[in-house]
Motif scaffolding. Structure first.
Motif, PDB file in Angstrom:
ATOM      1  N   ASN A 104       2.992 -23.232 -25.252  1.00 46.03           N
ATOM      2  CA  ASN A 104       2.375 -24.307 -26.020  1.00 46.03           C
ATOM      3  C   ASN A 104       3.028 -25.664 -25.767  1.00 46.03           C
ATOM      4  N   ARG A 105       4.194 -25.669 -25.145  1.00 47.50           N
ATOM      5  CA  ARG A 105       4.889 -26.919 -24.843  1.00 47.50           C
ATOM      6  C   ARG A 105       4.446 -27.520 -23.503  1.00 47.50           C
ATOM      7  N   LEU A 106       3.676 -26.786 -22.717  1.00 48.88           N
ATOM      8  CA  LEU A 106       3.204 -27.315 -21.440  1.00 48.88           C
ATOM      9  C   LEU A 106       2.021 -28.255 -21.679  1.00 48.88           C
ATOM     10  N   PRO A 107       1.873 -29.281 -20.824  1.00 51.02           N
ATOM     11  CA  PRO A 107       0.715 -30.164 -20.941  1.00 51.02           C
ATOM     12  C   PRO A 107      -0.507 -29.475 -20.324  1.00 51.02           C
ATOM     13  N   ALA A 108      -0.970 -28.444 -20.997  1.00 48.12           N
ATOM     14  CA  ALA A 108      -2.042 -27.611 -20.447  1.00 48.12           C
ATOM     15  C   ALA A 108      -3.138 -27.406 -21.474  1.00 48.12           C
ATOM     16  N   ARG A 109      -4.324 -27.123 -20.957  1.00 41.20           N
ATOM     17  CA  ARG A 109      -5.440 -26.793 -21.836  1.00 41.20           C
ATOM     18  C   ARG A 109      -6.034 -25.471 -21.395  1.00 41.20           C
ATOM     19  N   ILE A 110      -6.637 -24.789 -22.328  1.00 41.87           N
ATOM     20  CA  ILE A 110      -7.270 -23.503 -22.034  1.00 41.87           C
ATOM     21  C   ILE A 110      -8.655 -23.759 -21.464  1.00 41.87           C
ATOM     22  N   LEU A 111      -8.933 -23.179 -20.296  1.00 44.68           N
ATOM     23  CA  LEU A 111     -10.252 -23.285 -19.680  1.00 44.68           C
ATOM     24  C   LEU A 111     -11.154 -22.131 -20.101  1.00 44.68           C
ATOM     25  N   ILE A 112     -10.592 -20.926 -20.112  1.00 45.09           N
ATOM     26  CA  ILE A 112     -11.325 -19.714 -20.475  1.00 45.09           C
ATOM     27  C   ILE A 112     -10.348 -18.823 -21.226  1.00 45.09           C
ATOM     28  N   LYS A 113     -10.828 -18.150 -22.263  1.00 49.13           N
ATOM     29  CA  LYS A 113      -9.945 -17.220 -22.967  1.00 49.13           C
ATOM     30  C   LYS A 113     -10.655 -15.895 -23.183  1.00 49.13           C
ATOM     31  N   ASP A 114      -9.869 -14.925 -23.622  1.00 48.66           N
ATOM     32  CA  ASP A 114     -10.380 -13.570 -23.879  1.00 48.66           C
ATOM     33  C   ASP A 114     -11.013 -12.943 -22.642  1.00 48.66           C
ATOM     34  N   ILE A 115     -10.283 -12.991 -21.526  1.00 47.16           N
ATOM     35  CA  ILE A 115     -10.749 -12.379 -20.289  1.00 47.16           C
ATOM     36  C   ILE A 115      -9.663 -11.436 -19.777  1.00 47.16           C
ATOM     37  N   SER A 116     -10.022 -10.624 -18.787  1.00 44.09           N
ATOM     38  CA  SER A 116      -9.032  -9.725 -18.187  1.00 44.09           C
ATOM     39  C   SER A 116      -8.211 -10.500 -17.158  1.00 44.09           C
ATOM     40  N   MET A 117      -7.069  -9.959 -16.790  1.00 38.28           N
ATOM     41  CA  MET A 117      -6.242 -10.596 -15.766  1.00 38.28           C
ATOM     42  C   MET A 117      -7.002 -10.661 -14.443  1.00 38.28           C
ATOM     43  N   GLU A 118      -7.765  -9.637 -14.130  1.00 37.36           N
ATOM     44  CA  GLU A 118      -8.551  -9.637 -12.897  1.00 37.36           C
ATOM     45  C   GLU A 118      -9.570 -10.779 -12.903  1.00 37.36           C
ATOM     46  N   GLU A 119     -10.233 -10.990 -14.034  1.00 34.45           N
ATOM     47  CA  GLU A 119     -11.195 -12.094 -14.150  1.00 34.45           C
ATOM     48  C   GLU A 119     -10.491 -13.443 -14.054  1.00 34.45           C
ATOM     49  N   ALA A 120      -9.320 -13.549 -14.641  1.00 34.00           N
ATOM     50  CA  ALA A 120      -8.550 -14.791 -14.574  1.00 34.00           C
ATOM     51  C   ALA A 120      -8.153 -15.105 -13.133  1.00 34.00           C
ATOM     52  N   ASN A 121      -7.649 -14.110 -12.421  1.00 35.92           N
ATOM     53  CA  ASN A 121      -7.259 -14.315 -11.030  1.00 35.92           C
ATOM     54  C   ASN A 121      -8.455 -14.729 -10.180  1.00 35.92           C
ATOM     55  N   GLU A 122      -9.592 -14.090 -10.381  1.00 36.49           N
ATOM     56  CA  GLU A 122     -10.800 -14.411  -9.620  1.00 36.49           C
ATOM     57  C   GLU A 122     -11.247 -15.846  -9.918  1.00 36.49           C
ATOM     58  N   TYR A 123     -11.216 -16.257 -11.168  1.00 36.80           N
ATOM     59  CA  TYR A 123     -11.578 -17.626 -11.544  1.00 36.80           C
ATOM     60  C   TYR A 123     -10.674 -18.624 -10.811  1.00 36.80           C
ATOM     61  N   ILE A 124      -9.381 -18.365 -10.810  1.00 36.76           N
ATOM     62  CA  ILE A 124      -8.425 -19.271 -10.163  1.00 36.76           C
ATOM     63  C   ILE A 124      -8.678 -19.327  -8.659  1.00 36.76           C
ATOM     64  N   ARG A 125      -8.912 -18.177  -8.045  1.00 37.15           N
ATOM     65  CA  ARG A 125      -9.199 -18.158  -6.595  1.00 37.15           C
ATOM     66  C   ARG A 125     -10.461 -18.964  -6.266  1.00 37.15           C
ATOM     67  N   ARG A 126     -11.468 -18.904  -7.129  1.00 40.07           N
ATOM     68  CA  ARG A 126     -12.724 -19.632  -6.899  1.00 40.07           C
ATOM     69  C   ARG A 126     -12.581 -21.133  -7.136  1.00 40.07           C
ATOM     70  N   HIS A 127     -11.707 -21.538  -8.039  1.00 34.78           N
ATOM     71  CA  HIS A 127     -11.633 -22.935  -8.440  1.00 34.78           C
ATOM     72  C   HIS A 127     -10.460 -23.721  -7.860  1.00 34.78           C
ATOM     73  N   ALA A 128      -9.579 -23.067  -7.133  1.00 35.09           N
ATOM     74  CA  ALA A 128      -8.459 -23.759  -6.480  1.00 35.09           C
ATOM     75  C   ALA A 128      -8.372 -23.273  -5.037  1.00 35.09           C
ATOM     76  N   LYS A 129      -8.520 -24.194  -4.108  1.00 36.98           N
ATOM     77  CA  LYS A 129      -8.471 -23.817  -2.691  1.00 36.98           C
ATOM     78  C   LYS A 129      -7.119 -23.240  -2.296  1.00 36.98           C
ATOM     79  N   GLU A 130      -6.073 -23.731  -2.928  1.00 37.20           N
ATOM     80  CA  GLU A 130      -4.713 -23.280  -2.627  1.00 37.20           C
ATOM     81  C   GLU A 130      -4.242 -22.390  -3.769  1.00 37.20           C
ATOM     82  N   ASN A 131      -3.972 -21.127  -3.466  1.00 35.92           N
ATOM     83  CA  ASN A 131      -3.495 -20.240  -4.528  1.00 35.92           C
ATOM     84  C   ASN A 131      -2.446 -19.281  -3.996  1.00 35.92           C
ATOM     85  N   TYR A 132      -1.649 -18.782  -4.935  1.00 40.53           N
ATOM     86  CA  TYR A 132      -0.499 -17.941  -4.605  1.00 40.53           C
ATOM     87  C   TYR A 132      -0.387 -16.810  -5.608  1.00 40.53           C
ATOM     88  N   GLU A 133       0.009 -15.636  -5.125  1.00 41.96           N
ATOM     89  CA  GLU A 133       0.395 -14.554  -6.033  1.00 41.96           C
ATOM     90  C   GLU A 133       1.870 -14.755  -6.341  1.00 41.96           C
TER      91      GLU A 133
END
Length: 103
Positions: free
Chosen positions: A11-40
């Motif tokens: 909660n101390r990070l300057p961050a906002r929630i884009l999507i909530k109540d999803i699985s980790m797999e769905e979160a990873n897929e969203y990030i891969r689709r929306h950021a050209k550069e990604n890392y595990e």
């Protein structure tokens, strides 16, 4: 007693929630689709002293032009969310250095 004001709380990070109540797999897929550069990331990886919690693999995305970092975060009892954080050039460089991309 735990100090809830310490910087290791997400909660101390300057961050906002884009999507909530999803699985980790769905979160990873969203990030891969929306950021050209990604890392595990490895277990216990931290951004600004906040350890990213979640079931491996965890993907972090970098949007350099917009100076944003996307990451999933799992809060016990609340579930997984994708968060978007305003990033400094130093944040982005640290992620690249730590996770494998140089220059």
């Amino acid at each position: 007693m735990t100090d809830l004001g310490k910087p290791h709380c997400v909660n101390r990070l300057p961050a906002r929630i884009l999507i909530k109540d999803i699985s980790m797999e769905e979160a990873n897929e969203y990030i891969r689709r929306h950021a050209k550069e990604n890392y595990e990331i490895p277990p216990d990886y931290a951004i600004r002293d906040v350890i990213l919690l979640g079931k491996s693999p965890i993907v972090v995305g970098v949007k350099e032009k917009k100076r944003k970092v996307l990451f999933p975060f799992t809060k016990p009892c609340f579930g997984t969310a994708v968060m978007e954080m305003d990033a400094t050039p130093e944040d982005i460089e640290k992620i690249r250095k730590d996770l494998g991309k140089t220059g």
